[in-house]
Design a protein around this motif. Structure first.
Motif, PDB file in Angstrom:
ATOM      1  N   ASN A  86       0.824  -1.210   0.000  1.00 48.03           N
ATOM      2  CA  ASN A  86       0.000   0.000   0.000  1.00 48.03           C
ATOM      3  C   ASN A  86       0.858   1.260   0.000  1.00 48.03           C
ATOM      4  O   ASN A  86       1.941   1.274   0.583  1.00 48.03           O
ATOM      5  CB  ASN A  86      -0.856   0.083   1.269  1.00 48.03           C
ATOM      6  N   ASP A  98       0.806   4.487   1.886  1.00 45.39           N
ATOM      7  CA  ASP A  98       0.167   4.958   3.116  1.00 45.39           C
ATOM      8  C   ASP A  98       0.077   6.482   3.106  1.00 45.39           C
ATOM      9  O   ASP A  98       1.108   7.176   3.131  1.00 45.39           O
ATOM     10  CB  ASP A  98       0.975   4.505   4.342  1.00 45.39           C
ATOM     11  N   GLY A 110       3.917   1.151   2.594  1.00 46.65           N
ATOM     12  CA  GLY A 110       3.334   0.314   3.638  1.00 46.65           C
ATOM     13  C   GLY A 110       2.559  -0.850   3.051  1.00 46.65           C
ATOM     14  O   GLY A 110       2.834  -1.312   1.939  1.00 46.65           O
ATOM     15  N   GLY A 111       1.560  -1.284   3.789  1.00 52.99           N
ATOM     16  CA  GLY A 111       0.840  -2.512   3.452  1.00 52.99           C
ATOM     17  C   GLY A 111       1.439  -3.627   4.293  1.00 52.99           C
ATOM     18  O   GLY A 111       2.664  -3.690   4.467  1.00 52.99           O
ATOM     19  N   ASN A 138       5.423  -4.474   4.572  1.00 49.14           N
ATOM     20  CA  ASN A 138       6.116  -4.229   5.846  1.00 49.14           C
ATOM     21  C   ASN A 138       6.753  -5.517   6.376  1.00 49.14           C
ATOM     22  O   ASN A 138       7.879  -5.514   6.882  1.00 49.14           O
ATOM     23  CB  ASN A 138       5.138  -3.706   6.904  1.00 49.14           C
ATOM     24  N   ILE A 174      -4.354   6.823   6.899  1.00 50.12           N
ATOM     25  CA  ILE A 174      -3.952   6.558   8.286  1.00 50.12           C
ATOM     26  C   ILE A 174      -3.962   7.852   9.098  1.00 50.12           C
ATOM     27  O   ILE A 174      -3.384   8.856   8.679  1.00 50.12           O
ATOM     28  CB  ILE A 174      -2.535   5.938   8.330  1.00 50.12           C
ATOM     29  N   ILE A 208      -8.198   0.839   4.549  1.00 48.72           N
ATOM     30  CA  ILE A 208      -7.451   0.432   3.355  1.00 48.72           C
ATOM     31  C   ILE A 208      -8.372   0.339   2.148  1.00 48.72           C
ATOM     32  O   ILE A 208      -9.565   0.070   2.276  1.00 48.72           O
ATOM     33  CB  ILE A 208      -6.682  -0.913   3.538  1.00 48.72           C
ATOM     34  N   GLU A 248      -4.634  -8.864   3.351  1.00 49.53           N
ATOM     35  CA  GLU A 248      -4.950  -7.681   2.538  1.00 49.53           C
ATOM     36  C   GLU A 248      -4.970  -8.034   1.055  1.00 49.53           C
ATOM     37  O   GLU A 248      -5.097  -7.158   0.209  1.00 49.53           O
ATOM     38  CB  GLU A 248      -3.939  -6.560   2.812  1.00 49.53           C
ATOM     39  N   THR A 272       2.121   2.372  13.652  1.00 47.65           N
ATOM     40  CA  THR A 272       1.878   1.695  12.374  1.00 47.65           C
ATOM     41  C   THR A 272       3.043   0.757  12.048  1.00 47.65           C
ATOM     42  O   THR A 272       4.203   1.151  12.146  1.00 47.65           O
ATOM     43  CB  THR A 272       1.732   2.735  11.227  1.00 47.65           C
ATOM     44  N   ASP A 314       3.665  -5.781  12.146  1.00 52.37           N
ATOM     45  CA  ASP A 314       4.333  -6.361  10.967  1.00 52.37           C
ATOM     46  C   ASP A 314       5.828  -6.551  11.240  1.00 52.37           C
ATOM     47  O   ASP A 314       6.436  -7.532  10.810  1.00 52.37           O
ATOM     48  CB  ASP A 314       4.154  -5.445   9.748  1.00 52.37           C
ATOM     49  N   ALA A 323       5.390   3.528   8.175  1.00 50.80           N
ATOM     50  CA  ALA A 323       5.288   2.071   8.212  1.00 50.80           C
ATOM     51  C   ALA A 323       6.653   1.476   7.876  1.00 50.80           C
ATOM     52  O   ALA A 323       7.522   1.351   8.756  1.00 50.80           O
ATOM     53  CB  ALA A 323       4.194   1.601   7.247  1.00 50.80           C
TER      54      ALA A 323
HETATM   55  O1  RIB Z   1      -0.026  -2.950   9.452  1.00 56.44           O
HETATM   56  C1  RIB Z   1       0.191  -1.617   9.018  1.00 56.44           C
HETATM   57  C2  RIB Z   1      -0.299  -1.452   7.617  1.00 56.44           C
HETATM   58  O2  RIB Z   1      -1.702  -1.614   7.607  1.00 56.44           O
HETATM   59  C3  RIB Z   1      -0.072  -0.079   7.025  1.00 56.44           C
HETATM   60  O3  RIB Z   1       1.179   0.061   6.427  1.00 56.44           O
HETATM   61  C4  RIB Z   1      -1.249   0.087   6.080  1.00 56.44           C
HETATM   62  O4  RIB Z   1      -0.898   0.070   4.738  1.00 56.44           O
HETATM   63  C5  RIB Z   1      -2.195  -1.065   6.417  1.00 56.44           C
HETATM   64  O5  RIB Z   1      -2.131  -2.041   5.489  1.00 56.44           O
END
Ligand code: RIB
Length: 289
Positions: free
Chosen positions: A2, A4, A29-30, A34, A85, A97, A128, A233, A237, A273
């Protein structure tokens, strides 16, 4: 993966409110990205599979710069996934998201992405992306170890055969939903998870309460390292990537928990992130201190 869009606010927005953010930044991010970055910075060999749109080159570049193999990544006809976010003064967040290209993943793509992997390799998934059920089935047929972070926890997980998963990485909320129990007591959640999934191992993260690894017969606990939270954030992860990298490197479970907890503490002490995830030398220095 993602982009962010991150807003610093003086409180998380409430219904009917319009508020102005004090700062706005774009971060890579995502959950999948991450976790791959954390694994690579922890020293693991990582192949990231997934999709971005034509606007997502920055994400592929950031993975590559972190030492992740990116040749399995494909460009879809949808825009890159993104996240909105909000970060409050205590560093707590609130995330929406929009799946975009992350939801273009098909069983055919997964078959292709998994074609070079075999028994002894590890597949790490989060929720995701689309087609997680197929990914679990195909990896199981190959005899790969399967690790699932069922986050975000939603109805799409119904396609996943949890009985084929070797290790779950969950927070309290996800653990309680998986366990199907009313209680918020971590010990009750743990007992329910053990009964329901006796063949699996779990890492249950408990926020201020630290983390616990358990399987049907053993458990190890790890307290948190206290730091001033700037942005939480990607803390989960980071924990996930560092824990798994430790396992792959043959460390003991307590050592994996300690390194994951330290890496996660470092990540909450700074913004963003993926950019907040430390490398292994920084984690070593933190642990010495
Ligand atoms: O876990 C954090 C992530 O959650 C962020 O980076 C955001 O993109 C969401 O996916």
């Amino acid at each position: 993966m993602n982009i962010d869009k991150t807003y610093t606010v003086d409180h998380i927005i409430r219904p009917k409110e319009t508020i102005e953010s004090s700062s706005y930044q774009l971060f890579c991010g995502g959950k999948g990205l991450n976790q791959s970055v954390a694994l690579a910075r922890a020293g693991a060999v990582v192949y990231h599979a997934g999709m971005v749109g034509s606007d997502g080159q920055m994400l592929t570049d950031m993975l590559m710069e972190s030492g992740v193999h990116t040749d399995l990544i494909r460009v879809a006809d949808e825009p890159t996934g993104h996240a909105l976010i909000q970060i409050d003064p205590a560093g707590q967040n609130c995330i929406i998201i929009s799946g975009g290209a992350n939801r273009c993943i098909t069983p055919d793509y997964i078959r292709e992405a998994l074609s070079s992997f075999e028994k002894g390799d590890v597949l790490l998934l989060q929720n995701e992306i689309s087609a997680n059920g197929s990914a679990i089935d195909m990896a199981r047929e190959k005899g790969m170890m399967i690790v699932l972070n069922p986050s975000p926890y939603d109805g799409r997980l119904a396609e996943c055969d949890f009985g084929k998963v070797d290790l779950f990485m969950v927070n309290e909320v996800e653990g309680r939903l998986m366990a199907g129990c009313e209680s918020e007591d971590p010990d009750v959640i743990k007992t329910c998870l053990r009964e329901k999934y006796p063949a699996a191992a779990f890492v249950l993260t408990l926020g201020e309460g630290g983390a616990v690894w358990f399987d049907a017969s053993e458990e190890y606990r790890q307290p948190i390292f206290k730091v001033k939270a700037v942005d939480t954030t990607a803390a989960g992860d980071t924990f996930c990537g560092y824990f798994l990298a430790g396992l792959a490197q043959g460390l003991s479970v307590p050592e994996c928990l300690k390194r994951a907890s330290a890496a996660s503490a470092i990540s909450v002490s700074r913004q963003g992130a993926a950019p907040s995830i430390p490398d292994k030398d920084e984690v070593d220095r933190f642990l010495v201190r």
